[in-house]
Design a protein around this motif. Structure first.
Motif, PDB file in Angstrom:
ATOM      1  N   LEU A 175      52.838  11.399  -7.301  1.00  0.00           N
ATOM      2  CA  LEU A 175      51.511  11.323  -6.674  1.00  0.00           C
ATOM      3  C   LEU A 175      50.895  12.703  -6.467  1.00  0.00           C
ATOM      4  N   ILE A 176      51.726  13.694  -6.165  1.00  0.00           N
ATOM      5  CA  ILE A 176      51.205  15.060  -6.001  1.00  0.00           C
ATOM      6  C   ILE A 176      50.617  15.560  -7.315  1.00  0.00           C
ATOM      7  N   GLN A 177      51.338  15.292  -8.396  1.00  0.00           N
ATOM      8  CA  GLN A 177      50.832  15.727  -9.707  1.00  0.00           C
ATOM      9  C   GLN A 177      49.553  14.973 -10.075  1.00  0.00           C
ATOM     10  N   LYS A 178      49.522  13.693  -9.752  1.00  0.00           N
ATOM     11  CA  LYS A 178      48.298  12.921 -10.006  1.00  0.00           C
ATOM     12  C   LYS A 178      47.117  13.503  -9.221  1.00  0.00           C
ATOM     13  N   ALA A 179      47.387  13.944  -7.996  1.00  0.00           N
ATOM     14  CA  ALA A 179      46.331  14.526  -7.173  1.00  0.00           C
ATOM     15  C   ALA A 179      45.759  15.782  -7.831  1.00  0.00           C
ATOM     16  N   ILE A 180      46.642  16.637  -8.334  1.00  0.00           N
ATOM     17  CA  ILE A 180      46.185  17.870  -9.004  1.00  0.00           C
ATOM     18  C   ILE A 180      45.360  17.509 -10.238  1.00  0.00           C
ATOM     19  N   GLY A 181      45.837  16.512 -10.972  1.00  0.00           N
ATOM     20  CA  GLY A 181      45.098  16.067 -12.153  1.00  0.00           C
ATOM     21  C   GLY A 181      43.706  15.566 -11.800  1.00  0.00           C
ATOM     22  N   GLU A 182      43.601  14.825 -10.694  1.00  0.00           N
ATOM     23  CA  GLU A 182      42.291  14.323 -10.258  1.00  0.00           C
ATOM     24  C   GLU A 182      41.357  15.473  -9.909  1.00  0.00           C
ATOM     25  N   GLN A 183      41.864  16.465  -9.202  1.00  0.00           N
ATOM     26  CA  GLN A 183      41.027  17.600  -8.814  1.00  0.00           C
ATOM     27  C   GLN A 183      40.525  18.376 -10.035  1.00  0.00           C
ATOM     28  N   SER A 184      41.377  18.496 -11.029  1.00  0.00           N
ATOM     29  CA  SER A 184      40.972  19.240 -12.237  1.00  0.00           C
ATOM     30  C   SER A 184      39.932  18.479 -13.050  1.00  0.00           C
ATOM     31  N   SER A 185      39.722  17.175 -12.719  1.00  0.00           N
ATOM     32  CA  SER A 185      38.735  16.386 -13.467  1.00  0.00           C
ATOM     33  C   SER A 185      37.380  16.334 -12.769  1.00  0.00           C
ATOM     34  N   LEU A 186      37.178  17.209 -11.791  1.00  0.00           N
ATOM     35  CA  LEU A 186      35.873  17.300 -11.126  1.00  0.00           C
ATOM     36  C   LEU A 186      34.905  18.052 -12.046  1.00  0.00           C
ATOM     37  N   ASP A 187      34.528  17.408 -13.159  1.00  0.00           N
ATOM     38  CA  ASP A 187      33.821  18.098 -14.243  1.00  0.00           C
ATOM     39  C   ASP A 187      32.312  18.199 -14.030  1.00  0.00           C
ATOM     40  N   GLN A 188      31.786  17.655 -12.935  1.00  0.00           N
ATOM     41  CA  GLN A 188      30.345  17.777 -12.697  1.00  0.00           C
ATOM     42  C   GLN A 188      30.000  18.935 -11.757  1.00  0.00           C
ATOM     43  N   PHE A 189      30.999  19.769 -11.487  1.00  0.00           N
ATOM     44  CA  PHE A 189      30.800  20.910 -10.593  1.00  0.00           C
ATOM     45  C   PHE A 189      31.126  22.200 -11.322  1.00  0.00           C
ATOM     46  N   ASN A 190      30.646  23.289 -10.749  1.00  0.00           N
ATOM     47  CA  ASN A 190      30.905  24.612 -11.309  1.00  0.00           C
ATOM     48  C   ASN A 190      32.402  24.837 -11.471  1.00  0.00           C
ATOM     49  N   ALA A 191      32.825  25.312 -12.637  1.00  0.00           N
ATOM     50  CA  ALA A 191      34.253  25.462 -12.955  1.00  0.00           C
ATOM     51  C   ALA A 191      34.951  26.420 -11.994  1.00  0.00           C
ATOM     52  N   GLU A 192      34.288  27.505 -11.636  1.00  0.00           N
ATOM     53  CA  GLU A 192      34.896  28.467 -10.711  1.00  0.00           C
ATOM     54  C   GLU A 192      35.087  27.844  -9.327  1.00  0.00           C
ATOM     55  N   THR A 193      34.123  27.022  -8.934  1.00  0.00           N
ATOM     56  CA  THR A 193      34.240  26.340  -7.637  1.00  0.00           C
ATOM     57  C   THR A 193      35.416  25.371  -7.638  1.00  0.00           C
ATOM     58  N   VAL A 194      35.562  24.636  -8.752  1.00  0.00           N
ATOM     59  CA  VAL A 194      36.673  23.680  -8.864  1.00  0.00           C
ATOM     60  C   VAL A 194      38.012  24.410  -8.864  1.00  0.00           C
ATOM     61  N   LEU A 195      38.069  25.536  -9.539  1.00  0.00           N
ATOM     62  CA  LEU A 195      39.312  26.310  -9.562  1.00  0.00           C
ATOM     63  C   LEU A 195      39.647  26.806  -8.155  1.00  0.00           C
ATOM     64  N   ALA A 196      38.640  27.276  -7.433  1.00  0.00           N
ATOM     65  CA  ALA A 196      38.860  27.731  -6.057  1.00  0.00           C
ATOM     66  C   ALA A 196      39.322  26.569  -5.179  1.00  0.00           C
ATOM     67  N   LEU A 197      38.764  25.383  -5.425  1.00  0.00           N
ATOM     68  CA  LEU A 197      39.159  24.203  -4.663  1.00  0.00           C
ATOM     69  C   LEU A 197      40.625  23.853  -4.922  1.00  0.00           C
ATOM     70  N   ILE A 198      41.049  23.922  -6.197  1.00  0.00           N
ATOM     71  CA  ILE A 198      42.445  23.600  -6.527  1.00  0.00           C
ATOM     72  C   ILE A 198      43.388  24.612  -5.882  1.00  0.00           C
ATOM     73  N   GLN A 199      42.984  25.879  -5.904  1.00  0.00           N
ATOM     74  CA  GLN A 199      43.817  26.916  -5.266  1.00  0.00           C
ATOM     75  C   GLN A 199      43.912  26.660  -3.754  1.00  0.00           C
ATOM     76  N   TYR A 200      42.779  26.309  -3.142  1.00  0.00           N
ATOM     77  CA  TYR A 200      42.768  25.997  -1.709  1.00  0.00           C
ATOM     78  C   TYR A 200      43.656  24.787  -1.432  1.00  0.00           C
ATOM     79  N   SER A 201      43.545  23.762  -2.263  1.00  0.00           N
ATOM     80  CA  SER A 201      44.338  22.545  -2.100  1.00  0.00           C
ATOM     81  C   SER A 201      45.830  22.851  -2.183  1.00  0.00           C
ATOM     82  N   ALA A 202      46.214  23.710  -3.131  1.00  0.00           N
ATOM     83  CA  ALA A 202      47.625  24.072  -3.284  1.00  0.00           C
ATOM     84  C   ALA A 202      48.132  24.782  -2.029  1.00  0.00           C
ATOM     85  N   GLN A 203      47.286  25.650  -1.475  1.00  0.00           N
ATOM     86  CA  GLN A 203      47.660  26.363  -0.247  1.00  0.00           C
ATOM     87  C   GLN A 203      47.853  25.393   0.909  1.00  0.00           C
TER      88      GLN A 203
END
Length: 797
Positions: free
Chosen positions: A623-651
């Motif tokens: 489920l954790i891996q699925k969560a990361i996969g879902e976050q990386s599919s936020l394709d309607q937002f700025n890529a840098e913002t999504v990357l920052a979100l994934i980094q924040y989520s990991a923290q």
């Protein structure tokens, strides 16, 4: 039968007869003035003197001065600021506080001691108002919300009683039948509690120690609730159509027996749709009755029961009247009004066991009908529609058929004259306050019903002296500076309760709608051709996801993201799924035998119980891996913002792991409150933070707002965890969907084990206040977050 019971029975009817005789003498005196019109000259002179301070001739410059224009009283803070700016605030508070001292405390305004107390109260209130209007801006007054109330309780050291009464009020509100007005019932109950507190505060002076003051205020809150409970659950219930005629008769007999004997009878046989309601009411009223009785001194107990019986019996006499009966005498119409209106105020003082005070009792006895006639005038349209008999409805129906009927509006002015000159010895301030209140009532009524309807009503009730009536209507039209602080607070409370009720309904509708939508998005599909082992993992994951979860975290993200930041609902679905996947994974790990060793979760077997620990561990990782996969599919937002979100989520995921490790390491250890707060934040608070911060990141809001959201989340998370700990001790297994007492069984430190139940409740409300105060820094509509906090601390699961 007890000798105490015999004592009550022997005095009850005698006490009522004496009160009735006194009321009859008072009414006879009033009737004489109505008949002879002797009040007209006296009261005309009073009004002529009074109007010098209330008829203002505005200069033409005032029409061009925006800064001096009177704002709508619904804008509470601007109105208070305007009063202060124009120099009217002192006089406004003077008449308002003086009125409370007359009406609620039964004081004579010409007493130097009373005047000193009034002036001290004015100084304190003015200081508070100026400070609060500066700090709160457009917010509701602090005392209109739970956080403000609890902050006051902390200053007085009465947190325990305040938490108790908050819970009691919530319980009462949830049991008010739909046929009754829950908001009005709440307002009445709160008003009674405040009235009893005022009486207790008035009985104390500067010599009373802080500890004794706290004890008395704690007791006042409980006594106020216990007495106030009679309004929704006796008066309003018997006036409503909730109970059948037979049930009303049975219920009335039970109340009467309690007042006559000093003991609440057993409930007896009740059947039908109202059985659960009556069982709840009987339990609450029995506890309230016993609490009041226990806190009465032997020398005041008889007085309390006598006054209570007078109030109930006079109400009962009025209640059985029917508007279709044309033969009621003036005495039958007015004497019960005098009795019930005076005894309700007398009870408020006797309920605290205050010593007898002849001056108070006399003033209160004569004053009551003044208030009651004003209230009945304001309510006559509703009363007429419901067929209730009051002096006004009866006069409306029969005035053209019975010339002997006393005009209640004329009697109202006779009472005013009697109070000014016979009760308050022609005191100038008493005249000022009483006439202010009378004109204010008419102005408010005219504003509410409109000029046309008002004139129609006045055409019926106009005083028998046309010249005197013209004078009154001139004052209604032209007089100024007659408004009162308690009316402002009443209007604010009504608005607050209505808005709160609407927002609460919206909150739960949003929870329900969003939860349904999120539940439909959570199931993980099984594509064709995948390995059997992966199917098993997906099945195990879906089993955990399908449980009866609250979904608070993704709902929070959806509300903030869609409603406040304007994000596309479909665009953030991957984020919603990721949050619930992460949360469910954390629950799977928490429940393992190596950690909390829980057997049920979300109302069903935990995953390791359903399968085994290895499957549970692997499903959590999946489920954790699925969560990361879902976050990386936020394709309607700025890529840098999504990357920052994934980094924040990991923290945040790292922080949650650390929080659980801290929790496991603390087993068998006595943690300090500071340590427990840290564990709680990393275990629970970070998840709330992520739900708020992630949509804010996608919306690219500024850092100060994100900082305020983090502050809110920190305190909300701790409050949520404390409530969990309290439910682990107090909760219901069937409602919770998981075993209770697990922390104690596992030897875990929690807020209850460290602080005790009472201390944990106080700590929860402290974090509730801090969270609500943090919301003031969020420049959004925070109604949902406010109600989320209320839900968190009041939930039963």
């Amino acid at each position: 039968m007890h000798c105490m019971n015999e004592k009550f029975i022997n005095h009850a009817d005698k006490g009522y007869q004496q009160a009735e005789q006194k009321a009859a003498q008072y009414f006879a005196s009033l009737y004489t003035q109505v008949r002879d019109k002797t009040y007209v000259t006296t009261l005309t002179e009073d009004i002529q003197m009074w109007k010098m301070n209330h008829i203002h001739h505005s200069s033409w410059l005032s029409f061009f001065s925006r800064t001096q224009r009177k704002p709508d009283t619904r804008d509470y803070h601007r109105y208070i600021q305007w009063l202060n700016y124009t120099g009217k605030l002192d006089a406004y508070l003077d008449r308002s506080v003086s009125y409370i001292y007359m009406r609620d405390l039964g004081k004579a305004l010409n007493s130097p001691d009373t005047q000193l107390r009034i002036q001290h109260a004015i100084v304190d209130i003015k200081k508070h108002l100026i400070q609060s209007t500066t700090e709160n801006g457009g917010d509701q007054p602090a005392f209109m919300n739970l956080a403000g109330l609890y902050r006051w309780a902390q200053k007085e050291g009465i947190e325990t009683a305040t938490i108790w009464v908050i819970n009691k009020l919530r319980s009462v509100s949830s049991h008010i039948p739909k046929e009754m007005d829950a908001e009005q019932a709440q307002r009445k109950l709160i008003k009674i509690i405040i009235g009893v507190i005022l009486h207790v505060m008035e009985e104390m002076d500067d010599k009373v120690s802080a500890a004794e003051r706290t004890r008395r205020l704690d007791e006042a809150i409980r006594l106020g609730y216990s007495y106030g409970l009679t309004y929704p659950f006796i008066d309003d219930l018997l006036d409503s159509q909730v109970l059948t005629a037979q049930e009303k008769e049975q219920y009335s007999r039970m109340i009467r027996a309690a007042l006559l004997t000093g003991s609440v009878p057993e409930l007896g046989d009740w059947t039908g749709n109202n059985m659960k309601l009556i069982q709840y009411i009987h339990s609450e009223l029995s506890d309230a009755f016993e609490y009041i009785k226990e806190h009465q001194r032997p020398d005041t107990q008889q007085t309390f029961f006598e006054q209570s019986y007078v109030f109930f019996h006079s109400q009962d006499i009025d209640r059985v009247k029917v508007l279709t009966r044309a033969g009621y005498t003036n005495e039958e119409l007015y004497i019960p009004v005098i009795l019930k209106s005076s005894s309700s105020r007398l009870i408020a003082r006797s309920v605290i066991g205050a010593p007898e005070n002849e001056g108070f009792e006399q003033r209160t006895f004569f004053y009551g009908i003044y208030n009651q006639l004003a209230d009945d005038f304001a309510d006559m349209v509703d009363d007429m529609r419901e067929g209730a008999v009051t002096p006004y409805t009866y006069y409306l129906k029969y005035h053209d058929k019975r010339s002997d009927l006393i005009n209640p509006f004329e009697l109202y002015w006779v009472v005013i004259s009697y109070l000014i000159h016979n009760v308050y010895d022609s005191d100038a301030m008493a005249r000022e306050v009483i006439l202010d209140r009378a004109m204010n009532g008419l102005k408010r009524y005219k504003e509410r019903v409109g000029t046309e309807k008002y004139n129609e009503i006045m055409g019926i009730f106009a005083s028998g002296n046309p010249e005197f009536n013209r004078l009154i209507q001139q004052m209604v039209q032209k007089a100024d500076d007659v408004d009162f602080f308690d009316k402002l607070l009443r209007d604010q409370m009504i608005t607050y309760l209505k808005n709160d009720s609407r927002e609460k309904e919206d909150f739960f509708n949003t929870l329900k709608t969003a939860r349904h939508q999120i539940n439909n998005q959570l199931k993980i599909p099984k594509p064709q051709g995948i390995p059997a082992m992966k199917k098993q993992l997906i099945d195990a994951a879906n089993y955990s996801l399908e449980g009866d979860g609250k979904r608070i975290r993704p709902i929070l993200t959806w509300v903030m993201g869609v409603n406040e930041y304007g994000l596309d609902p479909s665009a953030i679905v991957p984020l919603l799924r990721s949050l619930e996947y992460m949360h469910t994974a954390s629950l799977i790990f928490d429940d393992l035998p190596t950690q909390d060793n829980a057997s049920t979760r979300r109302g069903r077997l935990t995953l390791h119980q359903m399968h085994n620990s290895a499957t549970a561990e692997l499903t959590g990782l999946y489920l954790i891996q699925k969560a990361i996969g879902e976050q990386s599919s936020l394709d309607q937002f700025n890529a840098e913002t999504v990357l920052a979100l994934i980094q924040y989520s990991a923290q945040k995921a790292e922080d949650m792991c650390m929080g659980q490790a801290m929790d496991l390491d603390s087993k068998g250890k006595a943690l300090t409150l500071k340590q427990l707060n840290m564990v709680c934040f990393y275990k629970t608070g970070v998840a709330f933070e992520a739900c708020l911060v992630m949509p804010a990141m996608l919306a690219q809001v500024k850092e100060p707002e994100i900082a305020a959201l983090k502050k809110f989340a920190y305190h909300a998370g701790i409050a949520f965890q404390i409530k969990d700990d309290l439910l682990d001790v107090e909760g219901d297994l069937l409602l919770l969907g998981k075993p209770i007492g697990k922390d104690s069984e596992n030897n875990n430190s929690n807020f209850v084990s460290i602080l005790g139940q009472e201390g944990a409740s106080k700590e929860m409300w402290e974090h509730y206040c801090l969270a609500m105060e943090a919301l003031k820094e969020v420049p959004r509509n925070t109604a949902f977050l406010k109600h989320l906090m209320n839900y968190m601390v009041n939930r039963d699961r």
